[in-house]
Design an enzyme around this catalytic site. Structure first.
Site, PDB file in Angstrom:
ATOM      1  N   PRO A   1       0.854  -1.196   0.000  1.00 57.73           N
ATOM      2  CA  PRO A   1       0.000   0.000   0.000  1.00 57.73           C
ATOM      3  C   PRO A   1       0.889   1.246   0.000  1.00 57.73           C
ATOM      4  CG  PRO A   1      -0.006  -1.067   2.165  1.00 57.73           C
ATOM      5  CD  PRO A   1       0.784  -1.956   1.257  1.00 57.73           C
TER       6      PRO A   1
ATOM      7  N   ALA B   1       1.686   4.402   3.454  1.00 61.52           N
ATOM      8  CA  ALA B   1       1.206   3.583   4.573  1.00 61.52           C
ATOM      9  C   ALA B   1       2.298   3.268   5.581  1.00 61.52           C
ATOM     10  CB  ALA B   1       0.613   2.286   4.027  1.00 61.52           C
TER      11      ALA B   1
ATOM     12  N   GLY C   1       7.233   1.703   3.315  1.00 58.18           N
ATOM     13  CA  GLY C   1       8.409   1.920   2.473  1.00 58.18           C
ATOM     14  C   GLY C   1       8.161   1.745   0.980  1.00 58.18           C
TER      15      GLY C   1
ATOM     16  N   ASP D   1      14.630   3.870   5.296  1.00 65.41           N
ATOM     17  CA  ASP D   1      13.751   3.139   4.373  1.00 65.41           C
ATOM     18  C   ASP D   1      14.552   2.531   3.219  1.00 65.41           C
ATOM     19  OD1 ASP D   1      11.816   4.225   5.963  1.00 65.41           O
ATOM     20  OD2 ASP D   1      10.550   4.919   4.327  1.00 65.41           O
TER      21      ASP D   1
HETATM   22  O1  PMV Z   1       6.447   6.530   6.625  1.00 59.33           O
HETATM   23  P1  PMV Z   1       7.736   6.039   6.103  1.00 59.33           P
HETATM   24  O2  PMV Z   1       7.711   4.626   5.700  1.00 59.33           O
HETATM   25  O3  PMV Z   1       8.277   6.888   5.006  1.00 59.33           O
HETATM   26  O4  PMV Z   1       8.794   6.090   7.313  1.00 59.33           O
HETATM   27  C1  PMV Z   1       9.447   7.270   7.604  1.00 59.33           C
HETATM   28  C2  PMV Z   1      10.322   7.129   8.812  1.00 59.33           C
HETATM   29  C3  PMV Z   1      10.635   8.478   9.460  1.00 59.33           C
HETATM   30  O5  PMV Z   1      11.520   8.210  10.545  1.00 59.33           O
HETATM   31  C4  PMV Z   1       9.362   9.122  10.000  1.00 59.33           C
HETATM   32  C5  PMV Z   1      11.282   9.446   8.476  1.00 59.33           C
HETATM   33  C6  PMV Z   1      12.710   9.090   8.105  1.00 59.33           C
HETATM   34  O6  PMV Z   1      13.187   9.657   7.107  1.00 59.33           O
HETATM   35  O7  PMV Z   1      13.359   8.296   8.797  1.00 59.33           O
END
Ligand code: PMV
Length: 307
Positions: free
Chosen positions: A96, A99, A102, A147
């Site tokens: 998805p 969400a 990643g 990610d």
């Molecule tokens: O929502 P996602 O899967 O893009 O996770 C981001 C993780 C964060 O720590 C909120 C941002 C980052 O760049 O690490």
């Protein structure tokens, strides 16, 4: 160019779940993530016509967001991979979007692998990560990089901005329940929201970030020894600390509450929050958790560590 003889260059990437430390990782604290089997598969062929990129979602979701952003990210990734010819690229995405799993990093990593192959370049992990980060920066401006590292490497990894990635071999099967609250969110927006929170309350925010960092270090020890009850408690604590940064929502809290009521050792939002998914650790209770989520209208799935 004769279509029958055109080479197809392929690249895969896994999705990811952040087990501990999202948001704090942006401010230099450690975090732990794991690759999951769902991800992205890119196919790229050189062509004479202008370059195109198509993204097909296996979940039938339209890819929302600014099409021109995707276009410019693709151009920048092409340059970073050293591709000097036109290509027809298509990516099948099995995650998805928006969400917290990643999807954008999986797209970037799968495309980087295929495009480096088109360019005849060596497809080392570092080159893939560097090219995928170029893609990721178009969408997230200041990604910590966790990610992209998780999507490129897979498995369980520890990540810290200053130190990079460290693979953590855990040596046992770790099953995770993933529940989707039904609404997406923007990582860029949520990271900005935390930055604004920090501008208003710097001492409190830094204290919360340090506490998240400390629980990530404790989680590393619990992961290494397979101490799942402690991991669960740390997930609950991590969720509370993320809530105090105002990145949780009623629906995410509800998903966590349902999972705990079904016997989960712990549950927390995963990724940027504001929508998206939670992750729950519920050994031997996975089906109960999924069933209870479904009964309340939430979709979920069970995944192991992959990649
Ligand atoms: O929502 P996602 O899967 O893009 O996770 C981001 C993780 C964060 O720590 C909120 C941002 C980052 O760049 O690490």
């Amino acid at each position: 160019m004769d279509d029958r003889t055109v080479a197809v260059h392929e690249g895969r990437a896994c999705g990811k779940v952040i087990l501990f430390g999202e948001h704090a990782v942006v401010y230099g604290e450690p975090a732990i993530a794991t690759g999951i089997a769902r991800g992205a598969f890119a196919q790229v062929s050189p062509c004479d016509a202008p370059s195109t990129l198509q993204i097909h979602s296996a979940l039938g979701e339209p890819l929302r967001g600014d099409g021109s952003e995707i276009e410019s990210a693709f151009h920048e990734l092409s340059d970073a991979c050293g591709v000097r010819q036109n290509v027809r690229a298509s990516v099948a995405l099995d995650l998805p979007v928006r969400a917290g799993l990643g999807s954008s990093a999986a797209l970037g990593v799968s495309l980087a692998r295929a495009m480096l192959s088109v360019a005849g370049a060596e497809c080392t992990l570092q080159r893939v990560i560097d090219a995928a980060l170029v893609w990721e920066r178009v969408f997230h401006s200041n990604p910590s990089g966790i990610d992209v590292h998780a999507a490129a490497h897979g498995g369980v990894i520890a990540f810290e901005r200053a130190k990079g990635m460290e693979p953590l071999g855990i040596g046992y099967e770790l099953l995770l329940c993933i529940g989707h609250c039904g609404r997406g969110s923007s990582t860029k927006w949520m990271v900005n929201k935390v930055a604004q929170f920090r501008a208003r309350q710097p001492d409190l925010t830094d204290q919360i970030m340090h506490e998240i960092g400390a629980l990530v270090r404790a989680a590393r020890v619990a992961l290494a020894s397979g101490d799942l009850p402690t991991l669960g408690k740390l997930m609950n604590l991590n969720h509370t600390l993320l809530s105090s940064l105002s990145v949780s929502t009623d629906a995410l809290d509800r998903l966590c509450g349902i999972a705990r009521a079904q016997g989960a050792l712990g549950a927390k939002l995963t990724g940027a929050g504001g929508g998206g998914c939670v992750v729950a650790l519920a050994p031997a209770h996975e089906n109960e958790v999924l069933g209870a989520w479904e009964a309340e209208g939430f979709k979920g799935f069970v995944t192991g560590v992959a990649g």
